[in-house]
Design an enzyme around this catalytic site. Sequence first.
Site, short mmCIF file in Angstrom:
data_model
loop_
_atom_site.label_atom_id
_atom_site.label_comp_id
_atom_site.label_asym_id
_atom_site.label_seq_id
_atom_site.Cartn_x
_atom_site.Cartn_y
_atom_site.Cartn_z
N LYS A 60 1.86 -14.82 2.28
CA LYS A 60 0.55 -14.24 1.98
C LYS A 60 0.08 -14.91 0.70
O LYS A 60 0.61 -14.64 -0.38
CB LYS A 60 0.67 -12.72 1.79
N CYS A 115 -5.74 -14.76 1.50
CA CYS A 115 -6.33 -13.51 1.02
C CYS A 115 -7.10 -13.79 -0.26
O CYS A 115 -6.75 -14.71 -0.99
CB CYS A 115 -5.18 -12.51 0.78
N TYR A 155 0.81 -1.23 0.00
CA TYR A 155 0.00 0.00 0.00
C TYR A 155 0.84 1.28 0.00
O TYR A 155 0.31 2.38 0.20
CB TYR A 155 -1.00 -0.02 1.15
N ASP A 172 -9.44 -4.61 -0.14
CA ASP A 172 -8.22 -3.85 0.12
C ASP A 172 -8.54 -2.45 0.65
O ASP A 172 -9.48 -1.80 0.20
CB ASP A 172 -7.43 -3.65 -1.18
N ARG A 204 -7.73 -12.59 5.56
CA ARG A 204 -8.22 -11.26 5.20
C ARG A 204 -9.74 -11.35 5.10
O ARG A 204 -10.27 -12.21 4.43
CB ARG A 204 -7.64 -10.84 3.86
N ASP A 237 5.39 -7.84 -1.08
CA ASP A 237 4.11 -8.12 -1.75
C ASP A 237 4.34 -8.28 -3.26
O ASP A 237 5.47 -8.44 -3.73
CB ASP A 237 3.09 -7.02 -1.41
N ASP A 238 3.26 -8.26 -3.99
CA ASP A 238 3.24 -8.39 -5.45
C ASP A 238 4.28 -7.46 -6.09
O ASP A 238 4.41 -6.31 -5.68
CB ASP A 238 1.82 -7.99 -5.91
N ASP A 275 -2.54 -15.37 -2.00
CA ASP A 275 -3.58 -14.45 -2.47
C ASP A 275 -4.37 -15.04 -3.64
O ASP A 275 -3.95 -16.03 -4.25
CB ASP A 275 -2.89 -13.14 -2.90
C1 9PG Z 1 -1.38 -7.41 -4.86
C2 9PG Z 1 -2.59 -7.16 -4.02
C3 9PG Z 1 -2.29 -7.04 -2.52
C4 9PG Z 1 -3.57 -6.91 -1.75
C5 9PG Z 1 -4.47 -8.09 -2.05
C6 9PG Z 1 -4.72 -8.17 -3.54
O1 9PG Z 1 -8.17 -7.31 -9.52
N1 9PG Z 1 -8.66 -7.37 -8.39
O2 9PG Z 1 -9.87 -7.51 -8.21
C7 9PG Z 1 -7.81 -7.27 -7.27
C8 9PG Z 1 -8.36 -7.42 -6.01
C9 9PG Z 1 -7.53 -7.31 -4.90
C10 9PG Z 1 -6.19 -7.10 -5.07
C11 9PG Z 1 -5.65 -6.94 -6.33
C12 9PG Z 1 -6.46 -7.04 -7.44
O3 9PG Z 1 -5.41 -7.01 -3.96
O4 9PG Z 1 -5.68 -8.02 -1.38
O5 9PG Z 1 -3.32 -6.85 -0.35
O6 9PG Z 1 -1.56 -8.16 -2.08
O7 9PG Z 1 -3.48 -8.26 -4.25
O8 9PG Z 1 -1.72 -7.48 -6.21
#
Ligand code: 9PG
Length: 480
Positions: free
Chosen positions: A303, A340, A168, A359, A355, A197-198, A305
């Site tokens: 994490k 998540c 973030y 977000d 989670r 993270d990503d 996801d």
């Molecule tokens: C990294 C993020 C963070 C975050 C996660 C998640 O496309 N979408 O609908 C979408 C939803 C949530 C999102 C990303 C994309 O966030 O919750 O904390 O790790 O991935 O990409």
Amino acid sequence: MRLEFSDPLRESRLEVPVLAEALGPVPGGYLLRGREVQVFAPLASKRFFRHGWQSWSLTAWVDLGYPPKPLLPEVRRPQADDPFLLEASEWWGSGLGALEGPDGKVLLLGALGVGSRVLGREDLLLGRYAEGEWFLGYGEPAEVFAAYGRLLPRRLSKGPPRLWCSWYSFYNRIHEALLLEVLEEVAGLPFEVFQIDDGWQRALGDWEPNERFARGMAFLAERIREKGFRAGLWLAPFLVTPDSLLVRAHPEWILRDGDGRPIPAGFNWGKPLYALDSGNEEVLDHVAGLVRKVRAWGYDYLKLDFLYAAALPGAEGEVRYCKAMERIREEAGEAYLLFCGAPILASLGLADGLRVGPDVAPYWDNEDRSFWLQDPTGPGLRNALRTTLHRLWLRENVQVDPDVAFFRSRFSLLSLEEMRLQEAMGEITGFKATSDPPSWLSPEERERLWAFLSRDKEVKPLGPYRFRVGEEVLDYAFLL
Ligand code: 9PG
């Protein structure tokens, strides 16, 4: 058959006709069994507790006078909720549903196993299920939800984590030098985990460091541990984009429908998203190998996801999801697993942290998306807090993650009051995370972050949406 709920203290009695096999009373209600159960609620309810499928899905009391609105654009539905729920013309929930009576008491029907949905109408709760048992409870909301939670799987790990997470602040624009810089800044702050993270991987599906992480991920994990932190890493093990090497090497691993077409897993980063078939043993071996690899790199906080991808097309995939996540759980050993974008009920007993909302973002709400696109799952404090608040009853089953708190005024549209609401959610859940690099903070902001991490405030619930947190009273009812 009629089930009786009586409250000797208040001399009230409610008789509820049900169409199901009754297995007998349990604390707070009754156990039922059936592939389909019908509960005829004599309440003339105006509100339905709509429980969304996965972390980001809307969970709130909704007005039965208005049908659900279709989330737009359609390609984003698979990442927003169980697609069935978003396409139905009536209010359905995932796993459980409740109706509210005129006196505020609630009638709750909740599945005890995985793979179910509950329809709510003014006078009906209808549960559908592959097979299995249900809980039916009636009474004060807090008591009824607690009684239901006691029947669901529990896994309570030691102390919820305090962590710094890169998302973030930097989103996917992370690189080695930047993270090493932040690592220097946070050294000395009472974090336990430093979570990348990503943005480190080559592609969704290709879980090797990209060119911005030239010295590799084991190198970073070592630097993190040298500072006294546990190393955390983000993975989306069942999500792939069509341009990944993995998909080119193994097109047969993609989850497909009966006609051989990939089942859509959503759309983001300008690309369609696909799911790996979690029912395929080779896929499970591959994912287990991935977990083993990152553990060997030195990461012991993962994490995980976009986990809904392992359960698509929806509730029907939850049994398969549980088997896949059990395999990951075994492979992960003692590592802390934060789930998540994960189907909520099916993750209980497997996840250490879960989670429970969409977000956060350094702003309150993106009205273009929430209003015009009718999407309650987008990033923003409002959406995150609303769904998290309605899942706090899961605190007895798993460590619930309300997402990070913000302390910075830099690069943010949040007011101090808005930041306080999110910070207090960290106190309420005990899960304390931020993405703010200390160098972005003013001395007062740094002081607040220090206080947040170094001591837990006393939390006293004053009502479903009101809490005393330390000296402060926080009221969340306005955002519902
Ligand atoms: C990294 C993020 C963070 C975050 C996660 C998640 O496309 N979408 O609908 C979408 C939803 C949530 C999102 C990303 C994309 O966030 O919750 O904390 O790790 O991935 O990409």
